[in-house]
Write an enzyme that holds these catalytic residues in place. Structure first.
Site, PDB file in Angstrom:
ATOM      1  N   LEU A 158       0.814  -1.217   0.000  1.00 51.98           N
ATOM      2  CA  LEU A 158       0.000   0.000   0.000  1.00 51.98           C
ATOM      3  C   LEU A 158       0.851   1.272   0.000  1.00 51.98           C
ATOM      4  CD1 LEU A 158      -2.723  -1.006   2.628  1.00 51.98           C
ATOM      5  CD2 LEU A 158      -2.906  -1.035   0.146  1.00 51.98           C
TER       6      LEU A 158
ATOM      7  N   GLY B  89       6.625   4.223   4.671  1.00 53.17           N
ATOM      8  CA  GLY B  89       6.805   5.363   5.561  1.00 53.17           C
ATOM      9  C   GLY B  89       8.094   5.223   6.343  1.00 53.17           C
ATOM     10  N   GLY B  90       8.292   6.106   7.339  1.00 58.12           N
ATOM     11  CA  GLY B  90       9.497   6.053   8.160  1.00 58.12           C
ATOM     12  C   GLY B  90       9.579   4.774   8.956  1.00 58.12           C
TER      13      GLY B  90
ATOM     14  N   GLY C 193       8.355   1.775   7.951  1.00 54.21           N
ATOM     15  CA  GLY C 193       8.594   0.666   7.031  1.00 54.21           C
ATOM     16  C   GLY C 193       7.439   0.530   6.064  1.00 54.21           C
ATOM     17  N   PRO C 194       7.381  -0.542   5.272  1.00 53.60           N
ATOM     18  CA  PRO C 194       6.301  -0.724   4.291  1.00 53.60           C
ATOM     19  C   PRO C 194       4.970  -1.077   4.956  1.00 53.60           C
ATOM     20  CG  PRO C 194       7.716  -2.651   4.335  1.00 53.60           C
ATOM     21  CD  PRO C 194       8.370  -1.631   5.230  1.00 53.60           C
ATOM     22  N   VAL C 195       3.871  -0.750   4.261  1.00 54.52           N
ATOM     23  CA  VAL C 195       2.518  -1.068   4.727  1.00 54.52           C
ATOM     24  C   VAL C 195       1.870  -1.956   3.664  1.00 54.52           C
ATOM     25  CG1 VAL C 195       0.295  -0.160   5.464  1.00 54.52           C
ATOM     26  CG2 VAL C 195       2.384   1.134   5.924  1.00 54.52           C
TER      27      VAL C 195
ATOM     28  N   LYS D 165       1.539  -2.739   9.117  1.00 52.80           N
ATOM     29  CA  LYS D 165       2.796  -1.981   9.095  1.00 52.80           C
ATOM     30  C   LYS D 165       3.904  -2.913   9.566  1.00 52.80           C
ATOM     31  CE  LYS D 165       2.923   2.185  10.730  1.00 52.80           C
ATOM     32  NZ  LYS D 165       2.734   3.384  11.590  1.00 52.80           N
TER      33      LYS D 165
ATOM     34  N   ASP E 181       3.659  14.395  14.708  1.00 50.20           N
ATOM     35  CA  ASP E 181       3.966  14.113  13.299  1.00 50.20           C
ATOM     36  C   ASP E 181       2.697  14.166  12.463  1.00 50.20           C
ATOM     37  OD1 ASP E 181       5.510  11.430  11.377  1.00 50.20           O
ATOM     38  OD2 ASP E 181       5.657  13.604  11.181  1.00 50.20           O
TER      39      ASP E 181
END
Length: 780
Positions: free
Chosen positions: A469, A472-473, A475-477, A491, A588
């Site tokens: 999908l 991000g910081g 890791g992959p989703v 995540k 964030d």
């Protein structure tokens, strides 16, 4: 038990209070046998005779017009009208006539305190207040209060009183000046001043700073045992920069003297409070140290670090060892002589026995002896060779300490990581794929599932690229599908992630305890071997940025949907800041962390950087600044200070992005390069705020509602956190229940880059030390 003398003193004070008045009117006179007494009887104005402890020319005393405490524990006047010009006898008279306020005396010219020739006033009165302030006022003024023509607080001597100002006020710079000696009131060598730039009070010897209280008054010695608390307040604006203090006192009896609250600058530069205890002892600052507020003495090149004055006994080796050049100069005290000697490379010391005037030691000399005389001399540095030895030893010690601290830090960090891993491993199930346990979170009966790695692998088809999908910081989703058909988002912590186990645990603990329609829901987690994963509810429309920053998809979001998204984000933030079980600062907040469900309802996600704060905690700080450029508030990006107002700033940036369909990092040109915040501000200032609106919204938007959102966005990105609204106010402004104030120039409006950095831990705003407190006040 009262002594007979104390009883007489009390009776005398009562008699004075009955017989005297606190006011002198136009045409009245006050001679040496008269007194003005304040309403409560606390202070008295009158002429008094000051005995000198040494011969001053042909005089051994002088008469002064002074304000004194009626019950004086220090036996020291708090203000003198003629400290530079003592009167030789008791002929002094204080008069108010058509020319002004003045002191007349036999055999000399009057001392004019205030001239009435340029003042249109008819009903002039001089009033002695209980604070010790002597005020000349016009009681016929047209204002609500009497017009003050002159007051003694504008001309302080050596005493600082509650309510008195030090610094610049009404065009006058006020400071204290010490007496010449313990018994001679003439101005001496030391001054006490307020430093508005560096903050704090400073004591000077002539033009040299000797000592400072520090910005938070940390260098003041512990206060006396009389339960006194000096509350200092700094006032700073365009016209004035000054300091004043008030006194907070516990219970006391009149005989213990605690109702008086003065601070006195002594003739040796020390700062003394009412109970004869030092707030600063000048003897601790010899010129060679910088601890406890001391400032190293500067001078000619012949003086270097380590040189100082030291009291020893010596015998001159030759008759020419003593230089009497300035002997008998009555305007110079011992401290003046020390200042002169320090600046003269040929001077080795000063004779301490001189009361007024200077006697210098020029050398050579022999230390010790039966007939020795006490001198203040300057000690010299050790030889350069020995200095280098000590420097090398110091460097070696510092290096060893650094290495030792590094080893301890490494071991502590390793131990902490191991403990965190053990904590998380305790939550996981065994390696059996079918073994799925539940962790009860205590959150109103909601359970958090613990999944095995094999179960997650099956749901994501071994983390197939087709199921990816985004990244991000953390890791992959990936998208996953459980055997019962439920779709989830997973995540997966990558090994090269800038985040780690701490962020994983932080998000797991925080989001498990949060339940709100505008927060993404955590279903469970997996910790097995090196695999660490979080399982969320699946959001079919992905994140907000995938719509508003996409040329084709942004058309799917008309104004009503965008406004609903703005309102939903605000509701989620209000829950985090105010109504959740844990008070949360997200830290964030950005468009990519706002997920959209099937009905385009916004849900705040990614709590890896979030922090819990106490309900009575206004702000906090960190030495590790994390976040996304463009969304970080200025106080967080520059100084590591974060609060709920940091999230408000990020929310304001997102509001402007949703309205415009452009990223904050985009570059705009007005009369200079600008980011989105700066561009929105320029348009708003020129009455063209609606030009910011996404062109695809031209047919669907409500112009008053859009303009309200743009103004709200600018209010949220104010430079000062105090000027930004709370999320409660944001909701009220969105619904129209609260009128919007006018925004000011926002922060980071020129598009300058913020570099992620580490900052040192700092102390902020409110200080309290040894009963002493300080607050900062910035009138607007």
């Amino acid at each position: 038990m009262f002594s007979f003398k104390v009883l007489l003193l009390i009776l005398a004070c009562l008699w004075i209070s009955d017989a005297a008045t606190d006011t002198l009117s136009l045409g009245d006179k006050l001679n040496s046998s008269d007194h003005l007494v304040s309403k409560s009887g606390n202070v008295t104005l009158g002429f008094y005779k000051q005995e000198y402890d040494a011969t001053w020319g042909d005089k051994g005393f002088g008469y002064y017009l002074a304000v004194r405490y009626t019950e004086d524990t220090l036996n020291h006047p708090i203000w003198l009208a003629n400290r530079d010009d003592p009167i030789a006898d008791d002929s002094g008279v204080l008069i108010i006539d058509n020319t002004g306020l003045k002191i007349t005396h036999a055999g000399g010219n009057p001392f004019l305190l205030f001239s009435l020739q340029s003042t249109a006033a008819t009903n002039i009165k001089l009033v002695l207040e209980d604070s010790g302030n002597l005020i000349l006022q016009d009681e016929d003024s047209n204002g609500p209060e009497n017009r003050i023509l002159w007051e003694s607080f504008d001309y302080p001597t050596d005493t600082f009183l509650p309510g008195m100002k030090l610094g610049v006020s009404r065009g006058r710079n006020r400071s204290l000046t010490s007496w010449l000696t313990q018994s001679i009131p003439a101005p001496g060598a030391f001054t006490l001043e307020w430093n508005p730039v560096a903050g704090g009070l400073v004591v000077r010897l002539k033009d040299r700073v000797l000592w400072t209280t520090g910005e938070s008054f940390e260098n003041i010695l512990p206060l006396d045992p009389l339960n006194m608390n000096y509350n200092f307040t700094n006032v700073s604006n365009v016209d004035e920069q000054y300091l004043y203090y008030t006194l907070l006192i516990g219970e006391y009896t009149p005989e213990d003297g605690r109702k008086n609250a003065r601070l006195v600058l002594l003739d040796d530069g020390s700062l003394e409070c009412e109970s004869r205890l030092y707030l600063f002892n000048s003897g601790t600052c010899a010129g060679d140290i910088t601890e406890n507020g001391c400032v190293r003495w500067e001078g000619p090149k012949c003086r270097s670090n380590g040189d100082k004055y030291e009291k020893i006994s010596i015998i001159p080796a030759h008759k020419n060892s003593i230089n009497n050049t300035l002997l008998g100069n009555n305007s110079l005290s011992l401290n003046d002589c020390k200042d002169i000697c320090w600046k003269d490379c040929g001077c080795l010391g000063v004779n301490e026995q001189m009361v007024l005037g200077c006697q210098f030691l020029s050398g050579p000399y022999i230390q010790g002896g039966l007939d020795a005389t006490s001198y203040q001399i300057i000690t010299r540095h050790r030889s350069k060779s020995k200095s280098w030895i000590w420097i090398l030893i110091s460097i070696a010690i510092a290096l060893m300490i650094t290495i030792l601290l590094g080893i301890l830090f490494y071991l502590r960090r390793r131990r902490r990581t191991r403990m965190e891993e053990e904590f998380l491993l305790d939550l996981m199930t065994s390696d059996r794929a079918s073994d799925i346990s539940e962790l009860h979170t205590g959150n109103h009966g909601h359970n958090l599932n613990i999944y095995t790695a094999a179960f997650i692998m099956s749901a994501t088809n071994c983390f197939s690229p087709e199921n990816l999908l985004g990244k991000g910081g953390f890791g992959p989703v990936f998208k996953g599908t459980f055997p019962d058909g439920q779709e989830v988002a997973i995540k997966r912590l990558s090994r090269g992630s800038g985040q780690g186990l701490v962020e994983f645990k932080n998000e797991l603990i925080l989001i498990a305890k949060l339940q709100h329609t505008n927060l993404v829901r955590l279903l469970g987690f997996c910790v097995q071997g090196e695999e660490k994963m979080l399982v969320y509810e699946y959001m079919p429309n992905k994140s907000l940025d995938s719509f508003i920053f996409d040329e084709s998809k942004r058309k799917l979001l008309d104004w009503n949907k965008r406004f609903s998204i703005i309102e939903g984000i605000a509701q989620g933030l209000l829950y985090l800041h105010k109504y959740s079980r844990l008070r949360i600062i997200h830290r964030d907040l950005k468009a990519s962390n706002i997920l959209l469900d099937e009905n385009m309802n916004p849900k705040i996600s990614d709590f890896g950087m979030a922090r819990i704060y106490k309900t009575n905690e206004a702000q906090s700080n960190t030495n590790r600044i994390v976040g996304t450029y463009g969304y970080m508030s200025p106080e967080y990006a520059m100084d590591g200070i974060f609060s709920v107002k940091s999230d408000v700033y990020s929310f304001g940036v997102m509001v402007l992005e949703v309205v415009s369909g452009r990223k904050n990092t985009s570059t705009f040109h007005f009369d200079r390069p600008l980011n989105l915040v700066g561009y929105a501000w320029e348009l708003w200032k020129h009455g063209a705020a609606l030009e910011l609106v996404d062109p695809t919204l031209s047919d669907s938007c409500s112009k008053p509602q859009v303009l309200r959102c743009i103004t709200l966005g600018l209010l949220c990105v104010e430079d000062s956190p105090l000027d930004r609204p709370t999320m409660s106010d944001v909701i009220s402004m969105l619904t129209g229940e609260m009128q919007l104030p006018l925004p000011k120039n926002p922060a980071f409006s020129t598009g300058r880059r913020i570099i992620e950095t580490n900052v040192e831990e700092k102390e902020f705003e409110n200080y309290s030390l040894n009963g002493l407190s300080m607050s900062v006040m910035d009138p607007r």
